[in-house]
Design a protein around this motif. Structure first.
Motif, mmCIF file in Angstrom:
data_model
loop_
_atom_site.group_PDB
_atom_site.id
_atom_site.type_symbol
_atom_site.label_atom_id
_atom_site.label_comp_id
_atom_site.label_asym_id
_atom_site.label_seq_id
_atom_site.Cartn_x
_atom_site.Cartn_y
_atom_site.Cartn_z
ATOM 1 N N THR A 214 1.026 -1.104 -0.031
ATOM 2 C CA THR A 214 -0.039 0.020 -0.037
ATOM 3 C C THR A 214 0.779 1.159 -0.017
ATOM 4 N N ALA A 215 0.371 2.435 -0.486
ATOM 5 C CA ALA A 215 0.988 3.611 -0.338
ATOM 6 C C ALA A 215 1.386 3.885 1.190
ATOM 7 N N ALA A 216 0.843 3.756 2.093
ATOM 8 C CA ALA A 216 1.126 3.716 3.569
ATOM 9 C C ALA A 216 2.228 2.777 3.759
ATOM 10 N N ASP A 217 2.308 1.680 3.434
ATOM 11 C CA ASP A 217 3.384 0.867 3.584
ATOM 12 C C ASP A 217 4.728 1.627 3.126
ATOM 13 N N ALA A 218 4.631 1.937 1.826
ATOM 14 C CA ALA A 218 5.866 2.586 1.116
ATOM 15 C C ALA A 218 6.301 3.809 1.822
ATOM 16 N N LEU A 219 5.193 4.702 2.452
ATOM 17 C CA LEU A 219 5.714 5.976 2.991
ATOM 18 C C LEU A 219 6.194 5.621 4.426
ATOM 19 N N LYS A 220 5.820 4.740 5.320
ATOM 20 C CA LYS A 220 6.418 4.178 6.372
ATOM 21 C C LYS A 220 7.895 3.728 6.322
ATOM 22 N N LEU A 221 8.146 3.286 5.107
ATOM 23 C CA LEU A 221 9.399 2.668 4.674
ATOM 24 C C LEU A 221 10.424 4.066 4.664
ATOM 25 N N PHE A 222 9.773 4.869 3.669
ATOM 26 C CA PHE A 222 10.476 6.147 3.418
ATOM 27 C C PHE A 222 10.886 6.740 4.638
ATOM 28 N N THR A 223 9.948 7.008 5.462
ATOM 29 C CA THR A 223 10.108 7.532 6.753
ATOM 30 C C THR A 223 11.031 6.891 7.587
ATOM 31 N N LYS A 224 10.976 5.526 7.746
ATOM 32 C CA LYS A 224 12.062 4.990 8.592
ATOM 33 C C LYS A 224 13.502 5.220 8.011
ATOM 34 N N ALA A 225 13.628 5.437 6.560
ATOM 35 C CA ALA A 225 14.936 5.645 5.965
ATOM 36 C C ALA A 225 15.411 7.244 6.173
ATOM 37 N N VAL A 226 14.349 8.097 6.488
ATOM 38 C CA VAL A 226 14.537 9.423 6.950
ATOM 39 C C VAL A 226 15.124 9.367 8.200
ATOM 40 N N VAL A 227 14.454 8.732 9.190
ATOM 41 C CA VAL A 227 15.083 8.689 10.653
ATOM 42 C C VAL A 227 16.329 7.876 10.635
ATOM 43 N N LYS A 228 16.785 6.974 9.933
ATOM 44 C CA LYS A 228 17.930 6.209 10.058
ATOM 45 C C LYS A 228 19.064 6.833 9.072
ATOM 46 N N SER A 229 18.592 8.019 8.290
ATOM 47 C CA SER A 229 19.627 8.548 7.467
ATOM 48 C C SER A 229 20.154 7.710 6.615
ATOM 49 N N ASP A 230 19.390 6.627 5.890
ATOM 50 C CA ASP A 230 19.793 5.588 5.104
ATOM 51 C C ASP A 230 18.924 5.419 4.109
ATOM 52 N N PRO A 231 19.071 6.070 2.831
ATOM 53 C CA PRO A 231 18.149 6.250 1.453
ATOM 54 C C PRO A 231 18.016 4.909 1.137
ATOM 55 N N ASP A 232 19.126 3.898 1.467
ATOM 56 C CA ASP A 232 19.103 2.464 0.771
ATOM 57 C C ASP A 232 17.719 1.614 1.428
ATOM 58 N N MET A 233 17.446 2.215 2.610
ATOM 59 C CA MET A 233 16.443 1.264 3.326
ATOM 60 C C MET A 233 15.173 1.482 2.472
ATOM 61 N N PHE A 234 15.120 2.539 1.577
ATOM 62 C CA PHE A 234 13.919 2.696 0.798
ATOM 63 C C PHE A 234 14.218 2.352 -0.599
ATOM 64 N N PHE A 235 15.262 2.953 -1.172
ATOM 65 C CA PHE A 235 15.341 2.863 -2.673
ATOM 66 C C PHE A 235 15.994 1.339 -2.995
ATOM 67 N N SER A 236 16.534 0.557 -2.132
ATOM 68 C CA SER A 236 17.012 -0.715 -2.614
ATOM 69 C C SER A 236 16.120 -1.677 -2.228
ATOM 70 N N LYS A 237 14.808 -1.433 -1.679
ATOM 71 C CA LYS A 237 14.049 -2.584 -1.146
ATOM 72 C C LYS A 237 13.041 -3.195 -2.548
ATOM 73 N N LYS A 238 12.699 -4.260 -2.684
ATOM 74 C CA LYS A 238 11.827 -4.823 -3.463
ATOM 75 C C LYS A 238 10.309 -4.824 -2.643
ATOM 76 N N VAL A 239 9.365 -5.076 -3.589
ATOM 77 C CA VAL A 239 8.158 -5.233 -3.005
ATOM 78 C C VAL A 239 7.897 -6.383 -2.026
ATOM 79 N N SER A 240 8.406 -7.278 -2.398
ATOM 80 C CA SER A 240 8.247 -8.542 -1.791
ATOM 81 C C SER A 240 8.749 -8.361 -0.333
ATOM 82 N N GLN A 241 9.950 -7.306 0.034
ATOM 83 C CA GLN A 241 10.639 -7.269 1.315
ATOM 84 C C GLN A 241 9.555 -6.291 2.142
ATOM 85 N N VAL A 242 8.550 -5.630 1.725
ATOM 86 C CA VAL A 242 7.643 -4.674 2.449
ATOM 87 C C VAL A 242 6.275 -5.198 2.379
ATOM 88 N N ALA A 243 5.774 -6.155 1.497
ATOM 89 C CA ALA A 243 4.592 -6.504 1.096
ATOM 90 C C ALA A 243 3.901 -7.115 2.578
#
Length: 273
Positions: free
Chosen positions: A185-214
């Motif tokens: 969901t869009a909410a799943d994706a945004l939660k992942l991006f927010t976590k990447a922001v908090v951790k200051s680690d863009p790869d937490m978002f941009f390197s993930k496949k949907v199967s890892q977040v689903a």
């Protein structure tokens, strides 16, 4: 019935002077998917879709730590929808429903008599009205039959761009036989991006496949079941959609909260309300 009886009190709020990072942190509070922007009075509203659109437009070629820091340091006024439509606590729920259907709104901020924000009403709260209605229509009458899907190895960022482009909030995830393996969901994706922001680690978002977040445990419904039952399931399970599967495990349809409030409006209209 007045809106105050259904609204969620104390919705997530940010100041018009706040940095965008505050909106990222608060947008999914209690599953609402929106943040109300205030000054002395209501100034705007920011949705999950607004934030993801902002990210995709500025990170088309990827974002490093510096890019993300610059992005979240923007003021919320740069992203919010200004002068949002709102309702008052003593407005009739049916009027709010009609407005949300006609204008394609997923939620309405609610103000008290002093014009201060006191709550928010979303599609999910309106689904409670089904409890008092007869079971007249099956899911198949209002579900979407042609459903866009993504494969398991698709990057989350690509799935987000597809959702933004087509106006979806969710995408079923399938394997190479087109059998459902999860949903993002869009909410799943945004939660992942927010976590990447908090951790200051863009790869937490941009390197993930949907199967890892689903969400792997996908909720389904028989298309012959009533829309009342679909509404009840979404409320109890706190989900925004139910899939309809064919016998071979492939997607046969999807019914969402948006579909159900359209169905609700239709049913109340033919009942003369």
């Amino acid at each position: 019935m007045i809106i105050k009886t259904l609204m969620l009190p104390d919705p997530p709020i940010v100041s018009v002077r706040d940095k965008l990072v505050e909106a990222f942190k608060k947008v999914n509070t209690r599953g609402i998917g929106r943040v109300i922007v205030t000054n002395e009075s209501i100034e705007g509203i920011i949705s999950t879709r607004d934030l993801l659109t902002f990210v995709t437009e500025r990170c088309e070629e990827g974002c490093d730590r510096g890019d993300i820091f610059a992005l979240i340091e923007k003021q919320v006024a740069q992203v919010m929808t200004p002068r949002p439509v709102y309702a008052y606590e003593d407005d009739d729920v049916i009027d709010a429903l009609t407005l949300m259907v006609a204008r394609n709104f997923g939620a309405l901020p609610v103000l008290n008599r002093e014009k201060k924000v006191s709550g928010i009403v979303t599609e999910r709260e309106l689904l409670l009205i089904f409890q008092d209605l007869d079971e007249l229509f099956p899911v198949k009458k209002f579900m979407t039959k042609k459903v866009s899907t993504v494969y398991e190895d698709v990057p989350v960022f690509e799935a987000v761009k597809l959702m933004i482009r087509r106006g979806f909030r969710r995408l079923p995830i399938v394997d190479d036989q087109n059998k459902v393996k999860g949903i993002i969901t869009a909410a799943d994706a945004l939660k992942l991006f927010t976590k990447a922001v908090v951790k200051s680690d863009p790869d937490m978002f941009f390197s993930k496949k949907v199967s890892q977040v689903a969400t792997k445990d996908v909720l389904t419904i028989d298309p012959e079941k009533s829309i009342n039952e679909a509404a009840s399931t979404m409320i109890m399970k706190k989900v925004g959609s139910l899939l309809v599967l064919k016998e071979d495990g492939t997607v046969g349809g999807i019914i969402t909260e948006r579909d159900l409030i359209i169905a609700l409006h239709y049913q109340l209209h033919i009942r003369g309300e």
